[in-house]
Write a protein that holds these residues in place. Structure first.
Motif, PDB file in Angstrom:
ATOM      1  N   GLU A   1       0.837  -1.206   0.000  1.00 16.88           N
ATOM      2  CA  GLU A   1       0.000   0.000   0.000  1.00 16.88           C
ATOM      3  C   GLU A   1       0.868   1.250   0.000  1.00 16.88           C
ATOM      4  O   GLU A   1       0.595   2.209  -0.739  1.00 16.88           O
ATOM      5  CB  GLU A   1      -0.931  -0.004   1.225  1.00 16.88           C
ATOM      6  CG  GLU A   1      -1.872   1.159   1.289  1.00 16.88           C
ATOM      7  CD  GLU A   1      -2.898   1.174   0.167  1.00 16.88           C
ATOM      8  OE1 GLU A   1      -3.395   2.272  -0.149  1.00 16.88           O
ATOM      9  OE2 GLU A   1      -3.202   0.103  -0.397  1.00 16.88           O
ATOM     10  N   ALA A   2       1.920   1.262   0.820  1.00 17.93           N
ATOM     11  CA  ALA A   2       2.820   2.418   0.859  1.00 17.93           C
ATOM     12  C   ALA A   2       3.510   2.592  -0.482  1.00 17.93           C
ATOM     13  O   ALA A   2       3.654   3.723  -0.980  1.00 17.93           O
ATOM     14  CB  ALA A   2       3.853   2.238   1.970  1.00 17.93           C
ATOM     15  N   LEU A   3       3.913   1.504  -1.106  1.00 16.46           N
ATOM     16  CA  LEU A   3       4.559   1.565  -2.408  1.00 16.46           C
ATOM     17  C   LEU A   3       3.581   2.069  -3.470  1.00 16.46           C
ATOM     18  O   LEU A   3       3.947   2.877  -4.329  1.00 16.46           O
ATOM     19  CB  LEU A   3       5.101   0.182  -2.799  1.00 16.46           C
ATOM     20  CG  LEU A   3       5.922   0.092  -4.067  1.00 16.46           C
ATOM     21  CD1 LEU A   3       7.181   0.946  -3.931  1.00 16.46           C
ATOM     22  CD2 LEU A   3       6.306  -1.347  -4.344  1.00 16.46           C
ATOM     23  N   ARG A   4       2.322   1.605  -3.391  1.00 17.05           N
ATOM     24  CA  ARG A   4       1.299   2.065  -4.341  1.00 17.05           C
ATOM     25  C   ARG A   4       1.061   3.570  -4.201  1.00 17.05           C
ATOM     26  O   ARG A   4       0.994   4.301  -5.200  1.00 17.05           O
ATOM     27  CB  ARG A   4      -0.008   1.301  -4.113  1.00 17.05           C
ATOM     28  CG  ARG A   4      -1.084   1.597  -5.160  1.00 17.05           C
ATOM     29  CD  ARG A   4      -2.397   0.905  -4.844  1.00 17.05           C
ATOM     30  NE  ARG A   4      -2.955   1.302  -3.562  1.00 17.05           N
ATOM     31  CZ  ARG A   4      -3.614   2.444  -3.334  1.00 17.05           C
ATOM     32  NH1 ARG A   4      -3.784   3.316  -4.297  1.00 17.05           N
ATOM     33  NH2 ARG A   4      -4.101   2.708  -2.138  1.00 17.05           N
ATOM     34  N   LYS A   5       0.954   4.068  -2.949  1.00 19.36           N
ATOM     35  CA  LYS A   5       0.755   5.505  -2.714  1.00 19.36           C
ATOM     36  C   LYS A   5       1.939   6.306  -3.233  1.00 19.36           C
ATOM     37  O   LYS A   5       1.774   7.364  -3.852  1.00 19.36           O
ATOM     38  CB  LYS A   5       0.554   5.782  -1.222  1.00 19.36           C
ATOM     39  CG  LYS A   5      -0.816   5.384  -0.725  1.00 19.36           C
ATOM     40  CD  LYS A   5      -0.970   5.732   0.738  1.00 19.36           C
ATOM     41  CE  LYS A   5      -2.354   5.328   1.249  1.00 19.36           C
ATOM     42  NZ  LYS A   5      -2.508   5.631   2.671  1.00 19.36           N
ATOM     43  N   LYS A   6       3.128   5.813  -2.996  1.00 15.67           N
ATOM     44  CA  LYS A   6       4.333   6.496  -3.450  1.00 15.67           C
ATOM     45  C   LYS A   6       4.357   6.543  -4.981  1.00 15.67           C
ATOM     46  O   LYS A   6       4.715   7.568  -5.571  1.00 15.67           O
ATOM     47  CB  LYS A   6       5.563   5.762  -2.914  1.00 15.67           C
ATOM     48  CG  LYS A   6       6.856   6.469  -3.126  1.00 15.67           C
ATOM     49  CD  LYS A   6       7.984   5.730  -2.434  1.00 15.67           C
ATOM     50  CE  LYS A   6       9.288   6.473  -2.582  1.00 15.67           C
ATOM     51  NZ  LYS A   6      10.391   5.768  -1.934  1.00 15.67           N
ATOM     52  N   GLN A   7       3.960   5.447  -5.602  1.00 16.29           N
ATOM     53  CA  GLN A   7       3.906   5.384  -7.059  1.00 16.29           C
ATOM     54  C   GLN A   7       2.874   6.369  -7.608  1.00 16.29           C
ATOM     55  O   GLN A   7       3.130   7.047  -8.601  1.00 16.29           O
ATOM     56  CB  GLN A   7       3.562   3.953  -7.498  1.00 16.29           C
ATOM     57  CG  GLN A   7       3.760   3.687  -8.955  1.00 16.29           C
ATOM     58  CD  GLN A   7       5.221   3.629  -9.357  1.00 16.29           C
ATOM     59  OE1 GLN A   7       6.114   4.021  -8.625  1.00 16.29           O
ATOM     60  NE2 GLN A   7       5.467   3.158 -10.552  1.00 16.29           N
TER      61      GLN A   7
END
Length: 184
Positions: free
Chosen positions: A145-151
């Motif tokens: 989820e954190a990676l998706r938000k960062k992306q």
């Protein structure tokens, strides 16, 4: 000569195993012994106690004195119960068949307790593994989820910069046209 049933240490440092031996009381702990009658491994859960019950019973009936630890093991395996019943048979208090039946019932109950503890430990181990897996899954999902938000933020910033760049190019193109028309 005083005869003792005791433990003789073997194995490596911090991973000790013990032999259950019959030895003269004056002999050193890991020294000379009369007979080896079993093995004790405290590293497993529950601890592994493998004693030749016939030899141990024979020595106990001859008068060999077990150490405190070995006495607990003999009690755990039913050898001291068997001695108690055999003394009753020798005195004529009970019959041999009755003593054998009592011992068999006691051993069956004891085996049930041991099996219950083993199953309980296995279920606890399985529950702990399941809990670790769930915790690992939560961490994995949180990271995803954190990676998706960062992306998404990176894509939004890229889109914003592209829009600014496109607007800047249009403005520059219009300025360029205006400069060209003014120069003419």
């Amino acid at each position: 000569m005083a005869v003792r049933i005791r433990l003789a240490r073997r194995g490596r440092k911090k991973r000790a195993m013990y032999d259950v031996v019959v030895a003269d009381a004056r002999a050193p702990r890991d020294g000379r012994f009369i007979e080896k009658i079993g093995v004790y491994n405290p590293n497993t859960n529950p601890a592994t106690v493998d004693i030749n019950t016939e030899k141990a019973f024979d020595w106990v009936m001859k008068g060999a004195q077990p150490s405190d630890t070995v006495a607990a093991m003999l009690k755990y395996r039913g050898i001291l119960m068997r001695k108690h019943l055999q003394i009753g048979v020798n005195k004529g208090a009970i019959t041999q068949e009755d003593a054998d039946k009592r011992l068999a019932d006691w051993l069956e109950a004891k085996q049930g307790k041991i099996q219950g503890k083993t199953e309980q430990l296995a279920s606890q181990r399985d529950a702990a593994a399941k809990a670790r897996l769930e915790a690992e899954t939560k961490v994995k999902e949180a990271r995803a989820e954190a990676l998706r938000k960062k992306q998404e933020e990176a894509n939004a910033a890229l889109n914003a910069s592209e829009e600014e760049g496109a607007a800047g190019e249009e403005g520059a193109a219009q300025e360029g046209e205006a400069t060209e028309t003014a120069a003419e």
